[in-house]
Design a protein around this motif. Sequence first.
Motif, PDB file in Angstrom:
ATOM      1  N   ALA A 251      -1.985   8.029   2.472  1.00 24.36           N
ATOM      2  CA  ALA A 251      -2.713   6.934   1.806  1.00 24.36           C
ATOM      3  C   ALA A 251      -1.874   6.315   0.695  1.00 24.36           C
ATOM      4  O   ALA A 251      -2.373   6.038  -0.397  1.00 24.36           O
ATOM      5  CB  ALA A 251      -4.051   7.440   1.261  1.00 24.36           C
ATOM      6  N   PHE A 252      -0.610   6.065   0.983  1.00 24.77           N
ATOM      7  CA  PHE A 252       0.309   5.552  -0.029  1.00 24.77           C
ATOM      8  C   PHE A 252       0.848   4.183   0.380  1.00 24.77           C
ATOM      9  O   PHE A 252       1.642   4.073   1.315  1.00 24.77           O
ATOM     10  CB  PHE A 252       1.463   6.542  -0.232  1.00 24.77           C
ATOM     11  CG  PHE A 252       2.411   6.177  -1.337  1.00 24.77           C
ATOM     12  CD1 PHE A 252       2.032   6.269  -2.673  1.00 24.77           C
ATOM     13  CD2 PHE A 252       3.698   5.746  -1.046  1.00 24.77           C
ATOM     14  CE1 PHE A 252       2.904   5.936  -3.696  1.00 24.77           C
ATOM     15  CE2 PHE A 252       4.583   5.404  -2.061  1.00 24.77           C
ATOM     16  CZ  PHE A 252       4.189   5.503  -3.386  1.00 24.77           C
ATOM     17  N   LYS A 253       0.368   3.164  -0.260  1.00 18.79           N
ATOM     18  CA  LYS A 253       0.865   1.787  -0.184  1.00 18.79           C
ATOM     19  C   LYS A 253       0.643   1.063   1.138  1.00 18.79           C
ATOM     20  O   LYS A 253       0.162  -0.058   1.164  1.00 18.79           O
ATOM     21  CB  LYS A 253       2.359   1.737  -0.535  1.00 18.79           C
ATOM     22  CG  LYS A 253       2.647   1.982  -2.003  1.00 18.79           C
ATOM     23  CD  LYS A 253       4.099   1.657  -2.343  1.00 18.79           C
ATOM     24  CE  LYS A 253       4.325   1.808  -3.852  1.00 18.79           C
ATOM     25  NZ  LYS A 253       5.711   1.435  -4.222  1.00 18.79           N
ATOM     26  N   THR A 254       1.010   1.654   2.287  1.00 21.99           N
ATOM     27  CA  THR A 254       1.085   0.859   3.509  1.00 21.99           C
ATOM     28  C   THR A 254       1.010   1.712   4.763  1.00 21.99           C
ATOM     29  O   THR A 254       1.362   2.900   4.745  1.00 21.99           O
ATOM     30  CB  THR A 254       2.408   0.056   3.532  1.00 21.99           C
ATOM     31  OG1 THR A 254       2.533  -0.631   4.783  1.00 21.99           O
ATOM     32  CG2 THR A 254       3.602   0.968   3.362  1.00 21.99           C
ATOM     33  N   GLU A 255       0.554   1.088   5.857  1.00 25.18           N
ATOM     34  CA  GLU A 255       0.580   1.751   7.161  1.00 25.18           C
ATOM     35  C   GLU A 255       2.011   1.891   7.685  1.00 25.18           C
ATOM     36  O   GLU A 255       2.242   2.582   8.680  1.00 25.18           O
ATOM     37  CB  GLU A 255      -0.291   1.002   8.169  1.00 25.18           C
ATOM     38  CG  GLU A 255       0.180  -0.390   8.529  1.00 25.18           C
ATOM     39  CD  GLU A 255      -0.332  -1.464   7.597  1.00 25.18           C
ATOM     40  OE1 GLU A 255      -0.255  -2.651   7.971  1.00 25.18           O
ATOM     41  OE2 GLU A 255      -0.807  -1.136   6.480  1.00 25.18           O
ATOM     42  N   TRP A 256       2.961   1.273   7.018  1.00 23.39           N
ATOM     43  CA  TRP A 256       4.383   1.415   7.359  1.00 23.39           C
ATOM     44  C   TRP A 256       4.997   2.623   6.658  1.00 23.39           C
ATOM     45  O   TRP A 256       6.220   2.714   6.500  1.00 23.39           O
ATOM     46  CB  TRP A 256       5.143   0.149   6.953  1.00 23.39           C
ATOM     47  CG  TRP A 256       5.006  -0.980   7.919  1.00 23.39           C
ATOM     48  CD1 TRP A 256       3.859  -1.584   8.344  1.00 23.39           C
ATOM     49  CD2 TRP A 256       6.081  -1.654   8.599  1.00 23.39           C
ATOM     50  NE1 TRP A 256       4.142  -2.588   9.230  1.00 23.39           N
ATOM     51  CE2 TRP A 256       5.501  -2.660   9.405  1.00 23.39           C
ATOM     52  CE3 TRP A 256       7.454  -1.502   8.600  1.00 23.39           C
ATOM     53  CZ2 TRP A 256       6.255  -3.509  10.206  1.00 23.39           C
ATOM     54  CZ3 TRP A 256       8.215  -2.354   9.383  1.00 23.39           C
ATOM     55  CH2 TRP A 256       7.617  -3.334  10.182  1.00 23.39           C
ATOM     56  N   PHE A 257       4.175   3.576   6.257  1.00 25.46           N
ATOM     57  CA  PHE A 257       4.648   4.723   5.454  1.00 25.46           C
ATOM     58  C   PHE A 257       5.839   5.434   6.097  1.00 25.46           C
ATOM     59  O   PHE A 257       6.856   5.692   5.448  1.00 25.46           O
ATOM     60  CB  PHE A 257       3.491   5.712   5.243  1.00 25.46           C
ATOM     61  CG  PHE A 257       3.861   6.874   4.363  1.00 25.46           C
ATOM     62  CD1 PHE A 257       3.648   6.814   2.998  1.00 25.46           C
ATOM     63  CD2 PHE A 257       4.436   8.022   4.890  1.00 25.46           C
ATOM     64  CE1 PHE A 257       4.010   7.875   2.166  1.00 25.46           C
ATOM     65  CE2 PHE A 257       4.796   9.081   4.081  1.00 25.46           C
ATOM     66  CZ  PHE A 257       4.583   9.011   2.717  1.00 25.46           C
ATOM     67  N   TRP A 258       5.722   5.779   7.383  1.00 23.79           N
ATOM     68  CA  TRP A 258       6.787   6.547   8.043  1.00 23.79           C
ATOM     69  C   TRP A 258       8.102   5.776   8.010  1.00 23.79           C
ATOM     70  O   TRP A 258       9.161   6.336   7.712  1.00 23.79           O
ATOM     71  CB  TRP A 258       6.375   6.867   9.472  1.00 23.79           C
ATOM     72  CG  TRP A 258       7.204   7.918  10.148  1.00 23.79           C
ATOM     73  CD1 TRP A 258       8.223   8.656   9.611  1.00 23.79           C
ATOM     74  CD2 TRP A 258       7.064   8.382  11.493  1.00 23.79           C
ATOM     75  NE1 TRP A 258       8.730   9.543  10.536  1.00 23.79           N
ATOM     76  CE2 TRP A 258       8.040   9.388  11.707  1.00 23.79           C
ATOM     77  CE3 TRP A 258       6.216   8.033  12.545  1.00 23.79           C
ATOM     78  CZ2 TRP A 258       8.177  10.052  12.927  1.00 23.79           C
ATOM     79  CZ3 TRP A 258       6.347   8.698  13.762  1.00 23.79           C
ATOM     80  CH2 TRP A 258       7.322   9.700  13.943  1.00 23.79           C
TER      81      TRP A 258
END
Length: 300
Positions: free
Chosen positions: A77-84
């Motif tokens: 749940a950090f900033k963006t769905e582009w986390f990976w």
Amino acid sequence: MELLTKTLFLCLAVLAIDATKLKFEPKAKQPKSSANKEQSGPYFPNWDSIDSRPLPEWYDEAKFGIFIHWGVYSVPAFKTEWFWRKWKDGIPSFVLFMAKNYPPRFQYPDFAPLFTAEMFDANHFADVLKASGAQYVVLTSKHHEGFTNYASNFSWNWNSVDLGPNRDLVGELAEAVRSRTDIKFGLYYSLFEWFHPLFLKDQANEWTTQDYMEMVMRPQLEEIVNQYKPYVIWADGPGEAPDTYWNSTDFLAWLYNESPVKDYVVVNDRWGQNHIRCKHGGYYTCHDRYNPVQSKTMLL
């Protein structure tokens, strides 16, 4: 409980953001004629023919839709769905977040068992959607990470039935929306996957091979169409691949001529990297937060 709360919070937060985006996103293409429920045809696998199909009447009349991004990225749940992707690329804030919150050997797939969706109640979601006044909803079936929110036969052990919730999240929400509301149910689908070996191989071969398209993308698209019969297919993430790699017009010809949703399905324009956006497809999304009226980025 903190983790579960954070997971649900991200889902609801993203729902609210994307609902705002789609509510004010005008449809750039108007139907030539949509008085009849049956769409004319047949349609052939070329853009002139595909683009001649009118938008179904229901979509032209729908003024408010809600877009839900939800997946394994909802756990950090950090900033963006582009986390990976951001973490893998070494973006400092993402690297620091992982260093502060997770052990050194923790890998992105380790988030999947933590994606429990324990607090997800599809009936409650359907009731909230109905109360909002939305006329259609689009849920993520698969984002660029490749994790499917249903039991895909082409994403073994990387889906919400084999891991995490052990539930068909797409199926549950589809059933709840259809049984409790008049809202049209649609699906977002990422054509590519950042780190899928077959996609990376095709990319290295400069798109002269199509193993990923043939073995993952095309069968998954047909899978969600046949199983969930969505009113919207919101394609995304062509990566660097042209529409000829994706065989986009071939899929769309099948969708419009033979599929179980041929008379009412709506698609967007993200079917290839080679100037397809804002030129071909059903309705235009062009780029994120695109505003055809102002022709510049729209602030949410």
